[in-house]
Write an enzyme that holds these catalytic residues in place. Structure first.
Site, PDB file in Angstrom:
ATOM      1  N   HIS A   1      22.191  26.248  41.049  1.00 51.04           N
ATOM      2  CA  HIS A   1      21.690  25.702  39.811  1.00 51.04           C
ATOM      3  C   HIS A   1      20.177  25.090  39.900  1.00 51.04           C
ATOM      4  CE1 HIS A   1      25.165  26.179  36.728  1.00 51.04           C
ATOM      5  NE2 HIS A   1      25.562  26.452  37.965  1.00 51.04           N
TER       6      HIS A   1
ATOM      7  N   ASP B   1      12.564  21.969  38.758  1.00 46.50           N
ATOM      8  CA  ASP B   1      13.542  22.037  37.963  1.00 46.50           C
ATOM      9  C   ASP B   1      14.217  23.428  38.102  1.00 46.50           C
ATOM     10  OD1 ASP B   1      15.638  21.167  36.255  1.00 46.50           O
ATOM     11  OD2 ASP B   1      14.269  20.254  34.832  1.00 46.50           O
TER      12      ASP B   1
HETATM   13  C1  G6P Z   1      22.245  18.982  38.144  1.00 46.27           C
HETATM   14  C2  G6P Z   1      22.905  19.681  39.113  1.00 46.27           C
HETATM   15  C3  G6P Z   1      24.529  19.622  38.788  1.00 46.27           C
HETATM   16  C4  G6P Z   1      24.881  18.232  38.726  1.00 46.27           C
HETATM   17  C5  G6P Z   1      24.189  17.620  37.428  1.00 46.27           C
HETATM   18  C6  G6P Z   1      24.558  16.287  37.211  1.00 46.27           C
HETATM   19  O1  G6P Z   1      22.041  19.659  36.841  1.00 46.27           O
HETATM   20  O2  G6P Z   1      22.544  20.910  39.254  1.00 46.27           O
HETATM   21  O3  G6P Z   1      25.333  20.097  40.079  1.00 46.27           O
HETATM   22  O4  G6P Z   1      26.324  18.245  38.274  1.00 46.27           O
HETATM   23  O5  G6P Z   1      22.602  17.627  37.823  1.00 46.27           O
HETATM   24  O6  G6P Z   1      24.459  15.331  38.495  1.00 46.27           O
HETATM   25  P1  G6P Z   1      25.559  14.543  39.080  1.00 46.27           P
HETATM   26  O7  G6P Z   1      25.081  14.030  40.599  1.00 46.27           O
HETATM   27  O8  G6P Z   1      25.768  13.587  38.159  1.00 46.27           O
HETATM   28  O9  G6P Z   1      26.803  15.399  39.118  1.00 46.27           O
END
Ligand code: G6P
Length: 468
Positions: free
Chosen positions: A161, A362
């Site tokens: 992602h 991003d």
């Molecule tokens: C981004 C990443 C995700 C992640 C999200 C939230 O979108 O690509 O993999 O889950 O951030 O971050 P966190 O560290 O809270 O999971």
């Protein structure tokens, strides 16, 4: 924990489960990954393997309406060294162009391998013969290779992602060979942008001396999207309810509402955006008395020192700007350090004349896509970073280099001055793009490629699309 009793034909593997334990109930977790995938997993049934978000959580697997939740336990030490350390203080900044300096620590790498192995073992134990396994994101890059060594029958997909960096940056990683080999365990490897695909291929060629496509691995761009139909429905009901005009009046009925909604993360360019708005107030291009800039900063990764420092810097900057320009009628910058439920986020989109999605780097930026989906038929202007994946598709946005203060100021000023007719037609064009390349289509494209990939027993599994 034992899940062997039930074997699943479709398994999503992600760092986080799509829910978090809060007191005695599950609640949805934040993040683009979760919002992108839960509807897909629910529609297709199957299981989701992930961490509950709580250290030392002993929660057992649980069958929810359409999907089994299979928690992977992380100790407090592993949260620190794998999640906060290797995933978010090594890989995250390295893959986002050194937005802060990545740290390379051998003890973090040790923990990271251990945790990835635990995920892989859970998948290997839970997958039915010939199952489809879809591994997500940078926290789990070793999982495809590990699962492949345990289960040769399953079809494995990996989707990143976040961006994949240029080889000159990636090559700094002391464990670059192991990380590439981990990803290469997958049959289908997906990225957000074609540029990420090219960076990945360059890394494989330069570091491993192989081009994975030559042995049949599919490596491609699958830009993730949003559920624009659902957003459209939420928007209609918010408008019916009068929410946008209510919020606008609470803001003091300004002439212009600018909005930023981001996780509080260096990659999002929040500070750079605030400084640009400050200069626009300073030089009189924007009137602080009639402009409101709402910055929603969703708390994120707060145990990591660099994130705490960012929060302090952002809050000091907001305080300085409001101290300079705020009047008795209220502050010009409304800084909201909290997470909103998604239907409230849609109300903010409907209130904002301009959305500032000006990330420094991003993978995609789903907020930009959500905004245009919510604003369909209503106009509005999107200022979008050229370094966000969404810039490849949302070409009618005002595309900007957020590192260039003057360019950012010009783009914001142009957005505020945009004629309604032009705003309408641009939003319409972008909303059409988003609707045509929906979240559902993204998942279907990836899963179709995965089902078609190198499988020796075709017909063993009905097509997932037929399971809807
Ligand atoms: C981004 C990443 C995700 C992640 C999200 C939230 O979108 O690509 O993999 O889950 O951030 O971050 P966190 O560290 O809270 O999971």
């Amino acid at each position: 924990m034992s899940t062997q009793a039930q074997r699943h034909r479709f398994i999503v593997v992600a760092n986080r489960l799509p829910c978090q334990r809060a007191a005695d109930a599950w609640r949805s977790s934040p993040g683009g990954l979760v919002s992108a995938l839960s509807p897909v997993a629910q529609r297709h049934g199957g299981a989701w393997v992930g961490w509950s978000g709580v250290a030392d959580d002993e929660t057992e697997p649980e069958q929810q309406s359409d999907m089994a939740l299979i928690p992977v336990r992380l100790s407090a030490d592993e949260v620190e060294s794998h999640y906060e350390g290797f995933a978010n203080s090594t890989i995250w900044p390295l893959y986002h162009d050194h937005v802060v300096a990545p740290q390379f620590k051998r003890s973090w790498w040790e923990a990271h391998q251990r945790v990835n192995r635990r995920f892989a073992e859970e998948v290997a134990a839970s997958a039915a013969p010939d199952a489809l396994v879809w591994v997500h994101d940078y926290q789990l890059q070793l999982v495809p290779g590990l699962v492949r060594s345990m289960r040769s029958d399953v079809r494995l997909g990996y989707f990143s992602h976040i961006p994949f960096p240029p080889v000159e940056l990636f090559a700094q990683l002391p464990w670059r060979t192991e990380v590439l080999s981990g990803i290469l365990g997958a049959d289908v490897i997906g990225f957000q942008r074609q540029a990420d695909v090219e960076n990945f291929i360059a890394a494989c060629t330069r570091i491993l001396g192989v081009d994975p496509r030559e042995d049949g691995t599919i490596v491609g761009a699958y830009p993730v999207s949003v559920d624009s139909e659902h957003i459209g429905t939420l928007a209609k009901s918010a408008v019916r309810d009068g929410a946008p005009s209510r919020i606008r009046s609470e803001l003091g009925d300004p002439e212009t509402v600018l909005l930023g909604i981001d996780r509080l993360d260096h990659t999002k360019g929040i500070l750079e955006r605030l400084l640009a708005v400050e200069e626009l107030f300073d030089d009189g291009t924007l009137d602080p008395a009639t402009t409101r800039f709402v910055q929603i900063a969703v708390p994120s990764r707060e145990a990591i020192p660099a994130y705490r420092q960012l929060r302090a810097d952002v809050e000091r900057t907001v305080g300085r700007i409001n101290g300079k320009f705020g009047g008795l009628g209220g502050a010009s910058i409304h800084y909201l350090h909290r997470e909103y439920p998604f239907d409230d986020v849609v109300k903010w989109y409907l209130t904002a004349d301009v959305l500032l999605a000006t990330s420094l780097r991003d993978g995609m930026n789903l907020v930009a896509k959500e905004y245009v989906a919510a604003r369909r038929g209503r106009g509005g202007v999107l200022v979008l970073s050229e370094f966000a994946g969404a810039a490849d598709e949302l070409t009618e946005a005002l595309i900007v280099n957020p590192h260039d203060r003057d360019a950012l100021k010009d783009a914001i000023a142009e957005a505020v001055a945009t004629e309604a007719a032009s705003a309408h037609s641009r939003i319409e064009a972008m909303a059409t793009t988003v609707a045509d390349h929906s979240l559902c289509r993204w998942a279907t494209r990836f899963l179709d490629d995965l089902e078609a990939a190198v499988h020796e027993t075709p017909g063993a599994l009905p097509r997932l699309s037929a399971l809807q």
